[in-house]
Design an enzyme around this catalytic site. Structure first.
Site, mmCIF file in Angstrom:
data_model
loop_
_atom_site.group_PDB
_atom_site.id
_atom_site.type_symbol
_atom_site.label_atom_id
_atom_site.label_comp_id
_atom_site.label_asym_id
_atom_site.label_seq_id
_atom_site.Cartn_x
_atom_site.Cartn_y
_atom_site.Cartn_z
ATOM 1 N N LYS A 89 87.965 -49.876 -107.011
ATOM 2 C CA LYS A 89 89.189 -50.955 -107.204
ATOM 3 C C LYS A 89 88.391 -52.505 -107.070
ATOM 4 O O LYS A 89 88.973 -53.255 -107.520
ATOM 5 C CB LYS A 89 90.038 -50.741 -106.005
ATOM 6 N N GLU A 96 99.882 -54.975 -105.158
ATOM 7 C CA GLU A 96 100.549 -53.719 -104.585
ATOM 8 C C GLU A 96 99.650 -52.958 -104.280
ATOM 9 O O GLU A 96 98.323 -52.895 -104.781
ATOM 10 C CB GLU A 96 101.466 -53.134 -105.872
ATOM 11 N N SER A 128 85.516 -41.630 -107.887
ATOM 12 C CA SER A 128 86.249 -43.147 -107.708
ATOM 13 C C SER A 128 86.179 -43.604 -106.497
ATOM 14 O O SER A 128 86.293 -45.033 -106.229
ATOM 15 C CB SER A 128 87.631 -43.151 -108.487
HETATM 16 C C1 LIG Z 1 89.569 -43.543 -104.785
HETATM 17 C C2 LIG Z 1 90.842 -43.658 -105.942
HETATM 18 N N1 LIG Z 1 90.780 -43.146 -107.107
HETATM 19 C C3 LIG Z 1 91.744 -43.307 -107.926
HETATM 20 C C4 LIG Z 1 92.726 -44.032 -107.761
HETATM 21 C C5 LIG Z 1 93.748 -44.178 -109.010
HETATM 22 O O1 LIG Z 1 93.742 -45.493 -109.387
HETATM 23 P P1 LIG Z 1 93.276 -45.422 -110.849
HETATM 24 O O2 LIG Z 1 93.992 -44.530 -111.920
HETATM 25 O O3 LIG Z 1 93.745 -47.077 -111.394
HETATM 26 O O4 LIG Z 1 91.901 -45.558 -110.820
HETATM 27 C C6 LIG Z 1 92.869 -44.808 -106.520
HETATM 28 C C7 LIG Z 1 94.100 -45.571 -106.274
HETATM 29 O O5 LIG Z 1 94.255 -46.020 -105.290
HETATM 30 C C8 LIG Z 1 91.875 -44.680 -105.680
HETATM 31 O O6 LIG Z 1 91.990 -45.178 -104.515
#
Ligand SMILES: Cc1ncc(COP(=O)(O)O)c(C=O)c1O
Length: 393
Positions: free
Chosen positions: A89, A111, A377
Site C-alpha cells: 500500500k 479509507e 502483498s
Molecule cells: C496485505 C494486503 N493485501 C491485499 C490487499 C487488498 O487490496 P488490493 O486489492 O488493493 O491490493 C490489502 C488491503 O488492505 C492488504 O492489506
C-alpha cells in the site's frame, strides 16, 4: 487491443467517472494534471528516492524452494511484505502524497479496510507533516486493532464508519462524503485501483513498480523477463494491478486473480465479485459489483478485511470479461491453511489477503518448469489474533 486504460478512462466497458457534481472540480483537476505531474523529472526523482530509501525498494524476488517442491512447480514470491509498514500500500501513498503536495492540498483523507492503507497514509502524512483523517469500518477497527493503534501513534485521526456492513465499502462512502464537504484543501488518497477515473490508472501506475522490478529480477535469476504466470489476490485490485501492469499486453504471461470466496461462493457470505458480480456503479466507477436483483449492493464478507469489498477495480472487471485474466475464488478456510503452511515451509507469515493467492496451488496445477510469481502483498503481523483464534495457537 490494450488492457491499459483508454483516453476516456475506460478499460473496455468498465471505468469512467460517475461522480456527483460537487466532486467534479476535484476529480477533473486531478484528471487534467496527474500524468503531467507524474512525468516531471523532480517528481520522478523524489518518488524513486523515497521508494528506495524510505520504503526499502526494490523488494526481493524470492525463490520459495520448499513451497515449490511441495507443488511441483517453480514459485517465486515478490516480497511486498518487506515494504516499510508491511504491505504494498505504501507505494501508492508515497506517490499520492507527492501528488497532493503539487496540487497544493494540505489535508489528507483516506479509507481503509485491513488498516494497511490507513497506516501507509498516516505514515506519509507524518513524513510530510500533513493532517490525516482515516475512515474505517467499525468491524475492521475491531479485527485490525494493531493497525488502528499504529495510525493513532502516527498522528492520524481514525473515524469509525457505522453504516452498512461497517467495513471497507462504508468507510469509502464516508471518505467520499468528507471530500464533498471539503473540496478545496483536501486530497483523497484512495487505497486501491477503484474510484472514478483517474484513480484506477494513477494507483496502478504507482504500484507498477512491482512488475517493473519483477522483470529485472527474473532476468537476473532465470535469464527471462516474463514468468509463465503472475498471481495476486484482489480486493479492489491494487497489488494485482501493480504485479500485472507491465505484463498486461504480453499474452504469453498468464494473469491469475484470486478473490475471497468467504464461507463459499454460494453461501451468501462471500466477496467473490467475478463469480457473483454484475455490471454496476460503485464509488464513482462502472465495474463488476455484487448486487441484488434491484441493484442494491450486497454486503460482502471475507475473513480478510482487505478483500472484503463488493466490487473490483475496472481494470480487473475488464480482465475478467475479456478472458485475459483467470479468476479463482478461495474460501476463508483454504486461505488460513495456506497462510499457516507458508509460515511452516518458508518461515514467512503472510497477511491473510496474500494467503488467498498462496492457496490456489492446492487445486490449480502448474507444469514442473512453469515459473509462477506470486505477489506476497503483505505480512501477517496485523492478522496474528485472527490466526491465533482460528488455529487455537
Ligand atoms: C496485505 C494486503 N493485501 C491485499 C490487499 C487488498 O487490496 P488490493 O486489492 O488493493 O491490493 C490489502 C488491503 O488492505 C492488504 O492489506
Amino acid at each position: 487491443m490494450s488492457y491499459q486504460v483508454d483516453e476516456k478512462g475506460y478499460y473496455g466497458d468498465f471505468g469512467g467517472a460517475y461522480i456527483p457534481e460537487m466532486l467534479y472540480p476535484n476529480v477533473e483537476e486531478l484528471r487534467r494534471q496527474y500524468l503531467d505531474i507524474m512525468k516531471e523529472e523532480s517528481f520522478q526523482k523524489e518518488f524513486k528516492e523515497l521508494l528506495r530509501d524510505y520504503v526499502g525498494r526494490p523488494t526481493p524476488l524470492y525463490y520459495a524452494e520448499r513451497f515449490s517442491k511441495k507443488y511441483g512447480t517453480k514459485v517465486y514470491l515478490k516480497r511486498e511484505d518487506l515494504c516499510h509498514t508491511g504491505a504494498h500500500k505504501i507505494n501508492n501513498t508515497v506517490g499520492q502524497i507527492l501528488m497532493a503536495k503539487r496540487l497544493g492540498k494540505n489535508r489528507i483523507i483516506a479509507e481503509t479496510g485491513a488498516g494497511q492503507h490507513g497506516v501507509a497514509t498516516a505514515t506519509v502524512c507524518a513524513l510530510m507533516g500533513i493532517e490525516c483523517i482515516v475512515y474505517m469500518g467499525e468491524i475492521d477497527i475491531d479485527r485490525q486493532a494493531p493497525n488502528v493503534a499504529r495510525m493513532k501513534m502516527l498522528g492520524a485521526t481514525v473515524i469509525p464508519a457505522k453504516s452498512g456492513s461497517r467495513t471497507l465499502k462504508d468507510a469509502t462512502n464516508e471518505a467520499i462524503r468528507d471530500w464533498i464537504n471539503n473540496p478545496v484543501d483536501t486530497h483523497y488518497i484512495i487505497g486501491s485501483v477503484v474510484g472514478p477515473h483517474p484513480y484506477p490508472d494513477m494507483v496502478a501506475r504507482f504500484q507498477a513498480v512491482i512488475s517493473e522490478e519483477i522483470k529485472v529480477q527474473l532476468k537476473e535469476k532465470e535469464n527471462r523477463e516474463n514468468p509463465d504466470y503472475v498471481v495476486a489476490c484482489v480486493g479492489g485490485g491494487s497489488n494485482a494491478a501493480g504485479a500485472y501492469f507491465h505484463y498486461l499486453d504480453t499474452p504469453e504471461v498468464g494473469i491469475i486473480a484470486v478473490e475471497a470466496a468467504g464461507k463459499g461462493i454460494d453461501s451468501g457470505e462471500s466477496a467473490a465479485t467475478s463469480a457473483l458480480g454484475k455490471e454496476g456503479i460503485i464509488h464513482g466507477s462502472k465495474t463488476l459489483l455484487m448486487q441484488s436483483e434491484d441493484g442494491q449492493i450486497t454486503e460482502p464478507y471475507s475473513i480478510s478485511a482487505g478483500l472484503d469489498y463488493p466490487g473490483v477495480g475496472p481494470m480487473h472487471a475488464n480482465l475478467f470479461r475479456s478472458g485475459r485474466g483467470e479468476f479463482i475464488s478461495i474460501t476463508d478456510d483454504a486461505a488460513m491453511k495456506a497462510g499457516l503452511q507458508l509460515a511452516k515451509l518458508e518461515g514467512i507469515i503472510p497477511a491473510i489477503e496474500s494467503s488467498h493467492a498462496l492457496a490456489i496451488f492446492e487445486d490449480r496445477k502448474f507444469k514442473e518448469d512453469d515459473i509462477v510469481v506470486v505477489n506476497l502483498s503483505g505480512r501477517g503481523d496485523k492478522d496474528l489474533s485472527t490466526y491465533i483464534d482460528y488455529f487455537q495457537l
